[in-house]
Enzyme design. Structure first.
Site, PDB file in Angstrom:
ATOM      1  N   HIS A   6       0.821  -1.209   0.000  1.00  0.00           N
ATOM      2  CA  HIS A   6       0.000   0.000   0.000  1.00  0.00           C
ATOM      3  C   HIS A   6       0.859   1.264   0.000  1.00  0.00           C
ATOM      4  O   HIS A   6       2.024   1.260   0.408  1.00  0.00           O
ATOM      5  CB  HIS A   6      -0.937  -0.005   1.201  1.00  0.00           C
ATOM      6  CG  HIS A   6      -2.022  -1.029   1.092  1.00  0.00           C
ATOM      7  ND1 HIS A   6      -3.042  -1.143   2.007  1.00  0.00           N
ATOM      8  CD2 HIS A   6      -2.257  -2.004   0.161  1.00  0.00           C
ATOM      9  CE1 HIS A   6      -3.853  -2.121   1.655  1.00  0.00           C
ATOM     10  NE2 HIS A   6      -3.393  -2.656   0.535  1.00  0.00           N
ATOM     11  N   GLU A  27       0.851   3.963   1.815  1.00  0.00           N
ATOM     12  CA  GLU A  27       1.369   4.418   3.106  1.00  0.00           C
ATOM     13  C   GLU A  27       2.608   3.621   3.502  1.00  0.00           C
ATOM     14  O   GLU A  27       3.594   4.183   3.993  1.00  0.00           O
ATOM     15  CB  GLU A  27       0.295   4.269   4.203  1.00  0.00           C
ATOM     16  CG  GLU A  27      -0.981   5.038   3.927  1.00  0.00           C
ATOM     17  CD  GLU A  27      -2.040   4.245   3.171  1.00  0.00           C
ATOM     18  OE1 GLU A  27      -3.234   4.520   3.387  1.00  0.00           O
ATOM     19  OE2 GLU A  27      -1.706   3.345   2.370  1.00  0.00           O
ATOM     20  N   CYS A  71      -6.099   1.658   5.235  1.00  0.00           N
ATOM     21  CA  CYS A  71      -6.657   0.406   5.730  1.00  0.00           C
ATOM     22  C   CYS A  71      -6.198   0.231   7.182  1.00  0.00           C
ATOM     23  O   CYS A  71      -5.367   0.993   7.688  1.00  0.00           O
ATOM     24  CB  CYS A  71      -6.201  -0.767   4.855  1.00  0.00           C
ATOM     25  SG  CYS A  71      -4.465  -1.215   5.057  1.00  0.00           S
ATOM     26  N   CYS A  78      -2.319  -0.283   7.533  1.00  0.00           N
ATOM     27  CA  CYS A  78      -1.567   0.940   7.256  1.00  0.00           C
ATOM     28  C   CYS A  78      -1.757   1.955   8.380  1.00  0.00           C
ATOM     29  O   CYS A  78      -0.812   2.662   8.753  1.00  0.00           O
ATOM     30  CB  CYS A  78      -1.972   1.532   5.915  1.00  0.00           C
ATOM     31  SG  CYS A  78      -1.304   0.604   4.506  1.00  0.00           S
TER      32      CYS A  78
END
Length: 162
Positions: A75, A77, A103, A106
């Site tokens: 992801h 992040e 999410c 993250c």
């Protein structure tokens, strides 16, 4: 400058717009997400969702779905945090500008990395991020999506003449 020159974006709008541009590098067609880590109005790193270095990209070979999530990609992040980690840059007290609500995983990583503020303009389904941010006293700001247009107006600037 021309009188119709519009106002400069706020810092939050500016960094969210940078996150939008970063998201254009994403390689998973299920969601393009961008993240910009900022401290003292300086960009520390950027990240977008994509495959591990040297591996196939979802847009080329398809997503790897487990429990309705693509597990091929890292992801945005995480990529931004890992970029700081690989260059020895502290994220303590920084702000994360993210195109979408992080999410759960993250969110936990951002909290643990010392991020004190998260700024988003779009929510994400099925996440405990908001609850974890509250517990960790991380400020979550939801702002409207910035304009998608880049206002690069070279025609109205005067050139220096000798």
């Amino acid at each position: 400058m021309s009188s119709n020159h519009s106002r400069r974006p706020s810092w939050d709008e500016y960094f969210l717009k940078v996150a939008m541009l970063v998201s254009e590098r994403a390689t998973c067609p299920r969601m393009h997400c961008g993240c910009v880590l900022v401290k003292d109005k300086q960009i520390l790193s950027t990240g977008y969702n994509g495959s591990i270095p040297g591996d196939d990209h979802c847009e080329d070979v398809g997503c790897m779905i487990v429990d309705n999530h693509c597990v091929r990609t890292i992801h945005a992040e995480m990529n931004a945090l890992l970029q700081c980690s690989s260059h020895g840059i502290s994220t303590q007290g920084a702000t994360a500008y993210v195109t979408n609500m992080p999410c759960t995983n993250c969110a936990k990583a951002l909290i643990t990395a010392g991020i004190k503020e998260v700024v988003i303009f779009s929510d994400y389904h099925d996440t405990l991020a908001e609850e974890f941010f509250k517990r960790a006293h991380v400020e979550l700001k939801r702002l409207p999506m910035p304009e998608k247009i880049i206002k690069y107006d070279i025609e109205n600037y005067t050139s220096i003449k000798k």
